[in-house]
Enzyme design. Sequence first.
Site, PDB file in Angstrom:
ATOM      1  N   GLU A   1      44.847 -44.475 -42.872  1.00 21.33           N
ATOM      2  CA  GLU A   1      45.862 -43.416 -42.731  1.00 21.33           C
ATOM      3  C   GLU A   1      45.360 -42.101 -43.304  1.00 21.33           C
ATOM      4  O   GLU A   1      45.148 -41.965 -44.513  1.00 21.33           O
ATOM      5  CB  GLU A   1      47.186 -43.790 -43.410  1.00 21.33           C
ATOM      6  CG  GLU A   1      48.186 -42.669 -43.148  1.00 21.33           C
ATOM      7  CD  GLU A   1      49.550 -42.844 -43.762  1.00 21.33           C
ATOM      8  OE1 GLU A   1      49.931 -43.947 -44.179  1.00 21.33           O
ATOM      9  OE2 GLU A   1      50.261 -41.806 -43.838  1.00 21.33           O
TER      10      GLU A   1
ATOM     11  N   GLU B   1      45.854 -51.751 -44.258  1.00 22.50           N
ATOM     12  CA  GLU B   1      46.078 -50.313 -44.188  1.00 22.50           C
ATOM     13  C   GLU B   1      45.677 -49.714 -45.523  1.00 22.50           C
ATOM     14  O   GLU B   1      45.738 -50.389 -46.555  1.00 22.50           O
ATOM     15  CB  GLU B   1      47.578 -50.075 -43.912  1.00 22.50           C
ATOM     16  CG  GLU B   1      47.993 -48.642 -43.688  1.00 22.50           C
ATOM     17  CD  GLU B   1      48.539 -47.926 -44.907  1.00 22.50           C
ATOM     18  OE1 GLU B   1      48.917 -46.767 -44.774  1.00 22.50           O
ATOM     19  OE2 GLU B   1      48.566 -48.525 -46.016  1.00 22.50           O
TER      20      GLU B   1
ATOM     21  N   LYS C   1      45.909 -38.698 -44.713  1.00 18.64           N
ATOM     22  CA  LYS C   1      47.023 -37.997 -45.360  1.00 18.64           C
ATOM     23  C   LYS C   1      46.814 -36.484 -45.375  1.00 18.64           C
ATOM     24  O   LYS C   1      47.761 -35.744 -45.601  1.00 18.64           O
ATOM     25  CB  LYS C   1      47.188 -38.495 -46.803  1.00 18.64           C
ATOM     26  CG  LYS C   1      47.781 -39.894 -46.934  1.00 18.64           C
ATOM     27  CD  LYS C   1      49.247 -39.924 -46.557  1.00 18.64           C
ATOM     28  CE  LYS C   1      49.933 -41.229 -46.935  1.00 18.64           C
ATOM     29  NZ  LYS C   1      51.254 -41.370 -46.291  1.00 18.64           N
TER      30      LYS C   1
ATOM     31  N   HIS D   1      49.715 -53.583 -46.551  1.00 15.52           N
ATOM     32  CA  HIS D   1      50.038 -52.186 -46.800  1.00 15.52           C
ATOM     33  C   HIS D   1      49.399 -51.697 -48.105  1.00 15.52           C
ATOM     34  O   HIS D   1      49.739 -52.196 -49.178  1.00 15.52           O
ATOM     35  CB  HIS D   1      51.564 -52.045 -46.884  1.00 15.52           C
ATOM     36  CG  HIS D   1      52.031 -50.654 -47.120  1.00 15.52           C
ATOM     37  ND1 HIS D   1      52.852 -50.316 -48.174  1.00 15.52           N
ATOM     38  CD2 HIS D   1      51.794 -49.508 -46.443  1.00 15.52           C
ATOM     39  CE1 HIS D   1      53.113 -49.033 -48.126  1.00 15.52           C
ATOM     40  NE2 HIS D   1      52.486 -48.506 -47.090  1.00 15.52           N
ATOM     41  N   ARG D   2      48.465 -50.774 -47.990  1.00 14.22           N
ATOM     42  CA  ARG D   2      47.678 -50.275 -49.145  1.00 14.22           C
ATOM     43  C   ARG D   2      46.911 -51.439 -49.793  1.00 14.22           C
ATOM     44  O   ARG D   2      46.777 -51.517 -51.022  1.00 14.22           O
ATOM     45  CB  ARG D   2      48.561 -49.578 -50.175  1.00 14.22           C
ATOM     46  CG  ARG D   2      49.497 -48.529 -49.591  1.00 14.22           C
ATOM     47  CD  ARG D   2      50.325 -47.808 -50.640  1.00 14.22           C
ATOM     48  NE  ARG D   2      51.436 -47.065 -50.048  1.00 14.22           N
ATOM     49  CZ  ARG D   2      52.392 -46.449 -50.692  1.00 14.22           C
ATOM     50  NH1 ARG D   2      52.379 -46.434 -52.017  1.00 14.22           N
ATOM     51  NH2 ARG D   2      53.372 -45.811 -50.069  1.00 14.22           N
TER      52      ARG D   2
ATOM     53  N   ASP E   1      45.201 -45.358 -47.460  1.00 12.77           N
ATOM     54  CA  ASP E   1      45.410 -43.915 -47.268  1.00 12.77           C
ATOM     55  C   ASP E   1      44.189 -43.129 -47.733  1.00 12.77           C
ATOM     56  O   ASP E   1      43.586 -43.468 -48.755  1.00 12.77           O
ATOM     57  CB  ASP E   1      46.622 -43.470 -48.094  1.00 12.77           C
ATOM     58  CG  ASP E   1      47.849 -44.302 -47.785  1.00 12.77           C
ATOM     59  OD1 ASP E   1      48.411 -44.129 -46.699  1.00 12.77           O
ATOM     60  OD2 ASP E   1      48.229 -45.145 -48.627  1.00 12.77           O
TER      61      ASP E   1
ATOM     62  N   HIS F   1      47.081 -42.720 -52.142  1.00 16.38           N
ATOM     63  CA  HIS F   1      48.265 -42.395 -51.336  1.00 16.38           C
ATOM     64  C   HIS F   1      48.814 -41.001 -51.611  1.00 16.38           C
ATOM     65  O   HIS F   1      49.128 -40.247 -50.692  1.00 16.38           O
ATOM     66  CB  HIS F   1      49.366 -43.432 -51.588  1.00 16.38           C
ATOM     67  CG  HIS F   1      50.629 -43.141 -50.857  1.00 16.38           C
ATOM     68  ND1 HIS F   1      51.631 -42.327 -51.370  1.00 16.38           N
ATOM     69  CD2 HIS F   1      51.052 -43.505 -49.617  1.00 16.38           C
ATOM     70  CE1 HIS F   1      52.609 -42.234 -50.492  1.00 16.38           C
ATOM     71  NE2 HIS F   1      52.295 -42.936 -49.424  1.00 16.38           N
TER      72      HIS F   1
ATOM     73  N   ASP G   1      53.641 -55.233 -47.786  1.00 13.80           N
ATOM     74  CA  ASP G   1      52.966 -55.298 -49.090  1.00 13.80           C
ATOM     75  C   ASP G   1      52.534 -56.736 -49.417  1.00 13.80           C
ATOM     76  O   ASP G   1      51.741 -56.955 -50.320  1.00 13.80           O
ATOM     77  CB  ASP G   1      53.926 -54.847 -50.210  1.00 13.80           C
ATOM     78  CG  ASP G   1      54.368 -53.396 -50.051  1.00 13.80           C
ATOM     79  OD1 ASP G   1      53.613 -52.609 -49.464  1.00 13.80           O
ATOM     80  OD2 ASP G   1      55.487 -53.067 -50.526  1.00 13.80           O
TER      81      ASP G   1
END
Length: 268
Positions: A130, A56, A132, A29-30, A58, A71, A257
């Site tokens: 992702e 992943e 945004k 995640h990120r 953003d 993000h 994470d």
Amino acid sequence: MIRTAITLMAALTPLLAVAAEPKIEIVAHRGASFDAPENTVAAIKLAWEQNADASEFDIFLTKDGQIVVIHDPTTQRTAGVKGTVAEMTLKELRQLDVGKWKGAQFAGEKIPTLDEMLATVPAGKRVFIEVKCGPEIVPELNRVLKASGLKPQQTAIISFHADVIAAVKKARPDLPCYWIVHLAPKGQKPRTAEELIEKAKEIHADGLDLSAHEAILDKTFGDKVKAAGLKLYVWTVNDVELAKKMIAAGAESITTDRPGWLREQLAK
Ligand code: G3P
Ligand code: CA
């Protein structure tokens, strides 16, 4: 002869059980954001080092039409400087340091461009990108993805914005697209499988990427999503018991994470 066959079967049974277990895709995640500053080249490289199956991150569009990885719509939290991404040029954004808030060893990390992140993706791995902002990003997104040389199945697009998923699918039906949904938004009714499936079909999403709410996302919910021909993914899980519940509900990937740590815990 019969005894040999029975002995052979006994030896093979545990191996067959392992082979039959569905493989869970672990998505950083990120990037590996527990250990490195989120949405940076350092974080995605660490995700690959931790053997994540995917990462992943953003994206937003800058004032001058470039795609950057961050993000928040503003720079305050990760760069410590006031600014709005959509009102700043790439050159202005690149002057910021988004590493040092996480630790002195990360000082100097810059806000990455999309192509820098894509350049790290090893063969056999993929990213969940992702979006945004809104569908205005689609032409530039398409250009950068094509220039990356990655296969379409390595660059999944995810977004909370249903109109973004619909626009990406229209421009690039070959890209996997998953609609992100919060199952229990504050002050609203919990979302049902039926309403999400209906919307996902309308926007031509290939699957749903859902918040890991165990009270809502159980096996009945998961079975409905999968029976509708949709992929079922969940975010963001940093707790091994919750991860096991999501797998039991039918989740095919888990965004976390801590990709290395979670895989180790699940293997115990
Ligand atoms: O993978 C989906 C998840 O990243 C959505 O939440 O706030 O971390 O972008 P957020
Ligand atoms: Ca995200």
